[in-house]
Scaffold this motif. Sequence first.
Motif, PDB file in Angstrom:
ATOM      1  N   ASP A 176      22.511 -25.250   7.590  1.00 54.57           N
ATOM      2  CA  ASP A 176      22.475 -23.886   8.109  1.00 54.57           C
ATOM      3  C   ASP A 176      22.790 -23.857   9.599  1.00 54.57           C
TER       4      ASP A 176
ATOM      5  N   ARG B 147      19.580 -16.705   7.446  1.00 53.72           N
ATOM      6  CA  ARG B 147      20.069 -18.058   7.698  1.00 53.72           C
ATOM      7  C   ARG B 147      21.326 -18.077   8.551  1.00 53.72           C
ATOM      8  N   ASN B 148      21.942 -16.928   8.727  1.00 52.89           N
ATOM      9  CA  ASN B 148      23.189 -16.836   9.472  1.00 52.89           C
ATOM     10  C   ASN B 148      23.022 -15.857  10.629  1.00 52.89           C
TER      11      ASN B 148
END
Length: 102
Positions: free
Chosen positions: A42, A3-4
Amino acid sequence: QCRNPIHRAHYELFTRALDAPEVGEGGVVLVHPTCGPTQADDISGVTRYKTYVVLSEETANPKIVWEYLPYSMHMAGPREAIQHMMIRKNFGCTHFIIGRDM
């Protein structure tokens, strides 16, 4: 599935995987992040994709293959991890690294 943007721990994980005893002489690591839609809070898939492109250019290691999966994350826990493993198996992978969130 990440997600990062990728960070140093991710990088160390997949580069050190090449040194594992199970990896043969011609082994490669497939870095295959999902770059589709995520949750509203996100970091966007486009931003994450750009970080992967920069890192792949900076590393330029022929034993590290970068591909991108245009797939949305479903936050389904272990079942989704199994689904991702099956997708990677279809890409020819024999091993699969699961992160801390699974």
